[in-house]
Write a protein that holds these residues in place. Structure first.
Motif, PDB file in Angstrom:
ATOM      1  N   ASP A 151      12.872 -11.179 -16.421  1.00 47.14           N
ATOM      2  CA  ASP A 151      13.806 -10.459 -17.286  1.00 47.14           C
ATOM      3  C   ASP A 151      14.770  -9.630 -16.453  1.00 47.14           C
ATOM      4  N   ARG A 152      14.282  -9.014 -15.383  1.00 42.07           N
ATOM      5  CA  ARG A 152      15.150  -8.207 -14.522  1.00 42.07           C
ATOM      6  C   ARG A 152      16.205  -9.085 -13.854  1.00 42.07           C
ATOM      7  N   GLU A 153      15.796 -10.269 -13.413  1.00 35.46           N
ATOM      8  CA  GLU A 153      16.747 -11.204 -12.802  1.00 35.46           C
ATOM      9  C   GLU A 153      17.795 -11.642 -13.821  1.00 35.46           C
ATOM     10  N   ARG A 182       4.062  -2.325 -13.740  1.00 36.05           N
ATOM     11  CA  ARG A 182       4.756  -2.117 -12.458  1.00 36.05           C
ATOM     12  C   ARG A 182       4.898  -0.632 -12.142  1.00 36.05           C
ATOM     13  N   GLN A 218       6.757  -4.241 -17.072  1.00 34.32           N
ATOM     14  CA  GLN A 218       7.405  -3.069 -16.483  1.00 34.32           C
ATOM     15  C   GLN A 218       6.460  -1.875 -16.500  1.00 34.32           C
ATOM     16  N   SER A 262       7.916  -8.675 -21.126  1.00 30.17           N
ATOM     17  CA  SER A 262       8.604  -8.190 -19.925  1.00 30.17           C
ATOM     18  C   SER A 262       8.535  -6.664 -19.856  1.00 30.17           C
ATOM     19  N   ARG A 263       8.586  -6.032 -21.003  1.00 31.02           N
ATOM     20  CA  ARG A 263       8.450  -4.573 -21.064  1.00 31.02           C
ATOM     21  C   ARG A 263       7.022  -4.166 -20.714  1.00 31.02           C
ATOM     22  N   TRP A 313       8.320  -9.591 -16.389  1.00 30.16           N
ATOM     23  CA  TRP A 313       9.224  -8.476 -16.074  1.00 30.16           C
ATOM     24  C   TRP A 313      10.222  -8.870 -14.991  1.00 30.16           C
ATOM     25  N   HIS A 314       9.743  -9.532 -13.933  1.00 33.09           N
ATOM     26  CA  HIS A 314      10.634  -9.947 -12.846  1.00 33.09           C
ATOM     27  C   HIS A 314      11.717 -10.901 -13.359  1.00 33.09           C
ATOM     28  N   GLN A 347      18.794  -9.935 -16.433  1.00 33.72           N
ATOM     29  CA  GLN A 347      19.665  -8.784 -16.693  1.00 33.72           C
ATOM     30  C   GLN A 347      20.705  -8.634 -15.585  1.00 33.72           C
ATOM     31  N   GLU A 348      20.286  -8.817 -14.347  1.00 35.20           N
ATOM     32  CA  GLU A 348      21.210  -8.714 -13.212  1.00 35.20           C
ATOM     33  C   GLU A 348      22.288  -9.781 -13.293  1.00 35.20           C
TER      34      GLU A 348
END
Length: 230
Positions: free
Chosen positions: A152-154, A107, A104, A100-101, A149-150, A156-157
């Protein structure tokens, strides 16, 4: 049709790496292939990330081989975007296995992410392909890493939303748990009964959707959460 490769001696490569031995090995290998390669001794520098970016740009590299662990400068991910905007090709070379990093990094503008555990020849091959104007990552790999990455971001949110459910008192209790305090410690410091503290912890676990104090503390650390200042 790819543009013709430039002479290797005219392709300036900058190694931005906190691990001296790895950086020296990489510098030697690239130099032996005829590239104009420089090494930035990050561990000996001071200042902010903005100052680091300015120092890199002033050297006019075409390619930057970037580590993500930049010592006191922090996370290298944060300097990818400004370097890419300056027209620099950023290739991340990292010890992190977190895909995921990696996503990023892509991205934010990195051309490729490579693991330090892979043979040095893979880094060399990436440099050669960039010099030849050839792609260095296929669509499948890029999409897989960006998807990681997407997701993992979801995640985290979602975890941040759970933490926002806590009351002010529950946040204080969670902060105490993160510091290693026991129910008895929290009870004495707060001048409340241990039963009250246990009830508060039970509510914290329910709101965070975890089954133990250890899991609650782990969740908070995962998202970089910090308790409110007293």
């Amino acid at each position: 049709m790819a543009p013709p490769a430039r002479a290797r001696s005219s392709l300036r490569i900058l190694i931005v790496e906190d691990h001296t031995l790895f950086a020296e090995s990489l510098e030697l290998a690239l130099s032996m292939e005829g590239y104009d390669v420089r090494r930035m001794a990050v561990s000996e520098m001071r200042g902010s990330q903005a100052a680091l970016v300015s120092a890199i740009v002033r050297l006019h590299p075409r390619i930057v081989l970037l580590d993500l662990d930049l010592g006191h400068f922090g996370d290298g991910v944060r300097i990818i975007a400004p370097l890419a905007r300056a027209g620099i090709w950023v290739v991340v070379v990292t010890a992190s296995p977190d895909e995921s990093r990696w996503g990023q990094c892509l991205r934010y503008g990195a051309r490729k992410v490579l693991s330090k555990t892979r043979p040095l020849n893979e880094i060399m091959a990436t440099v050669r392909r960039l010099n030849q104007g050839l792609p260095v990552i296929d669509r499948e790999e890029r999409e897989r890493l960006l998807t990681a990455w997407h997701r993992d971001r979801e995640d985290q949110e979602e975890l941040h939303l759970r933490l926002e459910r806590l009351t002010g008192r529950e946040r204080q209790v969670l902060g105490n748990l993160m510091e290693g305090n026991t129910v008895r410690d929290i009870s004495r410091a707060s001048v409340v009964s241990e039963a009250t503290v246990r009830t508060q912890i039970k509510s914290i676990l329910a709101k965070l959707e975890v089954s133990s104090q250890l899991a609650a503390v782990g969740l908070a650390h995962k998202v970089g959460w910090r308790p409110p200042t007293p």
